[in-house]
Design a protein around this motif. Structure first.
Motif, PDB file in Angstrom:
ATOM      1  N   ALA A   6       0.854  -1.150  -0.031  1.00 49.16           N
ATOM      2  CA  ALA A   6      -0.006  -0.078  -0.050  1.00 49.16           C
ATOM      3  C   ALA A   6       1.024   1.358  -0.002  1.00 49.16           C
ATOM      4  O   ALA A   6       0.569   2.363  -0.662  1.00 49.16           O
ATOM      5  CB  ALA A   6      -0.925  -0.079   1.134  1.00 49.16           C
ATOM      6  N   ILE A   7       1.889   1.234   0.829  1.00 48.86           N
ATOM      7  CA  ILE A   7       2.958   2.413   0.738  1.00 48.86           C
ATOM      8  C   ILE A   7       3.447   2.738  -0.521  1.00 48.86           C
ATOM      9  O   ILE A   7       3.561   3.902  -1.267  1.00 48.86           O
ATOM     10  CB  ILE A   7       3.973   2.127   1.749  1.00 48.86           C
ATOM     11  CG1 ILE A   7       3.353   2.214   3.269  1.00 48.86           C
ATOM     12  CG2 ILE A   7       5.179   3.231   1.749  1.00 48.86           C
ATOM     13  CD1 ILE A   7       4.378   1.672   4.191  1.00 48.86           C
ATOM     14  N   LEU A   8       4.019   1.339  -1.294  1.00 49.17           N
ATOM     15  CA  LEU A   8       4.500   1.574  -2.497  1.00 49.17           C
ATOM     16  C   LEU A   8       3.575   2.059  -3.808  1.00 49.17           C
ATOM     17  O   LEU A   8       3.620   2.845  -4.535  1.00 49.17           O
ATOM     18  CB  LEU A   8       5.067   0.275  -3.056  1.00 49.17           C
ATOM     19  CG  LEU A   8       6.527  -0.146  -2.263  1.00 49.17           C
ATOM     20  CD1 LEU A   8       6.966  -1.485  -2.832  1.00 49.17           C
ATOM     21  CD2 LEU A   8       7.722   1.048  -2.362  1.00 49.17           C
ATOM     22  N   PHE A   9       2.439   1.441  -3.513  1.00 50.44           N
ATOM     23  CA  PHE A   9       0.990   2.082  -4.475  1.00 50.44           C
ATOM     24  C   PHE A   9       1.000   3.539  -4.320  1.00 50.44           C
ATOM     25  O   PHE A   9       0.836   4.021  -5.205  1.00 50.44           O
ATOM     26  CB  PHE A   9      -0.034   1.181  -3.954  1.00 50.44           C
ATOM     27  CG  PHE A   9      -1.181   1.525  -4.914  1.00 50.44           C
ATOM     28  CD1 PHE A   9      -1.213   0.917  -6.130  1.00 50.44           C
ATOM     29  CD2 PHE A   9      -2.062   2.297  -4.646  1.00 50.44           C
ATOM     30  CE1 PHE A   9      -2.434   1.207  -6.904  1.00 50.44           C
ATOM     31  CE2 PHE A   9      -3.212   2.588  -5.465  1.00 50.44           C
ATOM     32  CZ  PHE A   9      -3.402   2.084  -6.662  1.00 50.44           C
ATOM     33  N   SER A  10       0.748   3.992  -2.975  1.00 52.69           N
ATOM     34  CA  SER A  10       0.640   5.465  -2.594  1.00 52.69           C
ATOM     35  C   SER A  10       2.005   6.237  -3.328  1.00 52.69           C
ATOM     36  O   SER A  10       1.698   7.340  -3.850  1.00 52.69           O
ATOM     37  CB  SER A  10       0.379   5.654  -1.370  1.00 52.69           C
ATOM     38  OG  SER A  10       1.449   5.710  -0.937  1.00 52.69           O
ATOM     39  N   LEU A  11       3.033   5.779  -3.195  1.00 58.14           N
ATOM     40  CA  LEU A  11       4.248   6.552  -3.651  1.00 58.14           C
ATOM     41  C   LEU A  11       4.425   6.432  -5.074  1.00 58.14           C
ATOM     42  O   LEU A  11       4.570   7.359  -5.790  1.00 58.14           O
ATOM     43  CB  LEU A  11       5.488   5.811  -3.207  1.00 58.14           C
ATOM     44  CG  LEU A  11       6.868   6.232  -3.123  1.00 58.14           C
ATOM     45  CD1 LEU A  11       6.934   7.609  -2.637  1.00 58.14           C
ATOM     46  CD2 LEU A  11       7.918   5.336  -2.883  1.00 58.14           C
ATOM     47  N   TYR A  12       3.812   5.402  -6.089  1.00 63.15           N
ATOM     48  CA  TYR A  12       3.983   5.298  -7.493  1.00 63.15           C
ATOM     49  C   TYR A  12       2.721   5.599  -8.377  1.00 63.15           C
ATOM     50  O   TYR A  12       2.776   5.815  -9.435  1.00 63.15           O
ATOM     51  CB  TYR A  12       4.524   4.089  -7.809  1.00 63.15           C
ATOM     52  CG  TYR A  12       5.818   3.700  -7.331  1.00 63.15           C
ATOM     53  CD1 TYR A  12       6.997   4.691  -7.486  1.00 63.15           C
ATOM     54  CD2 TYR A  12       6.343   2.861  -6.297  1.00 63.15           C
ATOM     55  CE1 TYR A  12       8.276   4.390  -7.405  1.00 63.15           C
ATOM     56  CE2 TYR A  12       7.820   2.531  -6.070  1.00 63.15           C
ATOM     57  CZ  TYR A  12       8.385   3.398  -6.609  1.00 63.15           C
ATOM     58  OH  TYR A  12       9.983   3.466  -5.989  1.00 63.15           O
ATOM     59  N   SER A  13       1.689   5.416  -7.857  1.00 66.79           N
ATOM     60  CA  SER A  13       0.381   5.415  -8.363  1.00 66.79           C
ATOM     61  C   SER A  13      -0.073   6.704  -9.311  1.00 66.79           C
ATOM     62  O   SER A  13       0.259   7.604  -8.596  1.00 66.79           O
ATOM     63  CB  SER A  13      -0.961   5.037  -7.331  1.00 66.79           C
ATOM     64  OG  SER A  13      -2.262   4.728  -8.110  1.00 66.79           O
ATOM     65  N   GLY A  14      -0.306   6.625 -10.423  1.00 65.23           N
ATOM     66  CA  GLY A  14      -0.547   7.467 -11.097  1.00 65.23           C
ATOM     67  C   GLY A  14       0.113   8.477 -11.737  1.00 65.23           C
ATOM     68  O   GLY A  14       0.252   9.286 -12.460  1.00 65.23           O
ATOM     69  N   LYS A  15       1.637   8.116 -11.241  1.00 61.81           N
ATOM     70  CA  LYS A  15       2.697   8.873 -11.803  1.00 61.81           C
ATOM     71  C   LYS A  15       3.442   8.096 -13.216  1.00 61.81           C
ATOM     72  O   LYS A  15       3.335   7.039 -13.459  1.00 61.81           O
ATOM     73  CB  LYS A  15       3.881   8.770 -10.888  1.00 61.81           C
ATOM     74  CG  LYS A  15       3.434   9.504  -9.608  1.00 61.81           C
ATOM     75  CD  LYS A  15       4.460   9.429  -8.600  1.00 61.81           C
ATOM     76  CE  LYS A  15       4.044  10.407  -7.307  1.00 61.81           C
ATOM     77  NZ  LYS A  15       2.912   9.868  -6.575  1.00 61.81           N
TER      78      LYS A  15
END
Length: 68
Positions: A6-15
């Motif tokens: 979840a942390i990685l998802f929030s870090l990379y998502s949509g970029k």
């Protein structure tokens, strides 16, 4: 492990791929004080996920048409 994902998802998502390659995930995780609480196995798994994300972003950039 789901929390780390979840942390990685929030870090990379949509970029876009070029922004993903600029992100220093190790620095971010250190700032969150996560690395000091991970077992070696979890740390290795997290590093592997980051490497895969970066590799996929790099591949995406190589396949994209040149801008300009």
């Amino acid at each position: 492990m789901r929390g780390l994902i979840a942390i990685l998802f929030s870090l990379y998502s949509g970029k876009p791929a070029d922004e993903i390659l600029k992100i220093d995930a190790d620095e971010m995780l250190t700032r969150l004080h996560l690395t000091e609480h991970l077992t070696p196995q979890r740390s290795n798994g997290l590093s592997a996920m980051v490497r895969r994300i970066r590799a996929d972003a790099s591949t995406a950039l190589e396949g994209s048409p040149a801008v300009g």
